[in-house]
Design a protein around this motif. Sequence first.
Motif, short mmCIF file in Angstrom:
data_model
loop_
_atom_site.label_atom_id
_atom_site.label_comp_id
_atom_site.label_asym_id
_atom_site.label_seq_id
_atom_site.Cartn_x
_atom_site.Cartn_y
_atom_site.Cartn_z
N MET A 83 -38.57 68.74 109.09
CA MET A 83 -38.57 70.12 109.40
C MET A 83 -37.74 70.77 108.24
N TYR A 84 -38.70 70.77 107.26
CA TYR A 84 -38.36 71.23 105.88
C TYR A 84 -39.11 72.77 105.98
N ALA A 85 -38.58 73.75 105.18
CA ALA A 85 -39.30 75.01 104.80
C ALA A 85 -40.65 74.82 104.21
N ALA A 86 -40.91 73.79 103.56
CA ALA A 86 -42.46 73.41 102.80
C ALA A 86 -43.19 73.12 103.94
N ASP A 87 -42.70 72.76 105.07
CA ASP A 87 -43.67 72.23 105.91
C ASP A 87 -43.85 73.23 107.07
N LEU A 88 -43.11 74.30 107.01
CA LEU A 88 -43.19 75.26 107.72
C LEU A 88 -44.52 75.90 108.24
N LEU A 89 -45.18 75.82 109.40
CA LEU A 89 -46.60 76.48 109.46
C LEU A 89 -46.66 77.68 110.43
N LEU A 90 -45.70 77.77 111.04
CA LEU A 90 -45.32 79.17 112.33
C LEU A 90 -43.66 79.35 112.83
N LYS A 91 -43.44 80.43 112.51
CA LYS A 91 -42.11 80.92 112.98
C LYS A 91 -42.30 82.11 113.88
N GLU A 92 -41.61 82.08 115.42
CA GLU A 92 -42.21 83.12 116.09
C GLU A 92 -40.75 83.53 116.77
N ASP A 93 -40.19 84.88 116.76
CA ASP A 93 -39.09 85.07 117.40
C ASP A 93 -39.60 85.79 118.70
N LEU A 94 -39.13 85.22 119.66
CA LEU A 94 -39.44 85.41 121.13
C LEU A 94 -38.27 85.98 121.80
N SER A 95 -39.01 86.97 122.84
CA SER A 95 -37.88 87.44 123.84
C SER A 95 -37.12 86.76 124.54
N ALA A 96 -36.20 87.01 125.28
CA ALA A 96 -35.44 86.22 126.36
C ALA A 96 -36.12 86.02 127.54
N ASP A 97 -37.24 86.61 127.85
CA ASP A 97 -37.81 86.64 129.25
C ASP A 97 -39.06 85.78 129.21
N VAL A 98 -39.31 85.14 127.92
CA VAL A 98 -40.26 84.17 128.06
C VAL A 98 -39.97 82.53 128.19
N SER A 99 -40.88 81.70 128.74
CA SER A 99 -40.50 80.49 128.69
C SER A 99 -41.82 79.64 128.09
N SER A 100 -42.74 80.12 127.34
CA SER A 100 -43.80 79.50 126.77
C SER A 100 -44.35 80.32 125.70
#
Length: 145
Positions: A83-100
Amino acid sequence: MYMKKIVAIAIFLALFSSSLSLAGTVSFSLDNGPFDSLPEPRLRYPITDTVTLTANQPLEFKWWNDLIGIRGFTLKIYKGYNMYAADLLLKEDLSADVSSFKAASDFFQGGQVYTWSLIRISYTGDKSDKSFNSFKVIKNPGNNP
């Protein structure tokens, strides 16, 4: 002589009980900061070593959303086990009401290992420890049923 023993016992009990009451006012905390107060999220899927994807079938990342008073989650997908920054493909900030979260099938390559992580974020900005799992994608060229 008898009276001296009673006075000595009374003094002993008075001193002993006062030391016990002082001990009750002393407290210790093993709190290590915000990570103890905000538990990491519990992952639901994928939590296995392999995931089989069929053509056009999205991969749905799932977790238990069992805590109130949070601002949301941060989901990250990495290529490989690290889990290194160079290997990061996707970053999503999600709201509190989601579970998937659904990711398109063509985002993943067959035979490749991916690691996903999830962090819970409180309204005060505190972050939980991350929960994570690594899995290998197996692509099935067949159609969805």
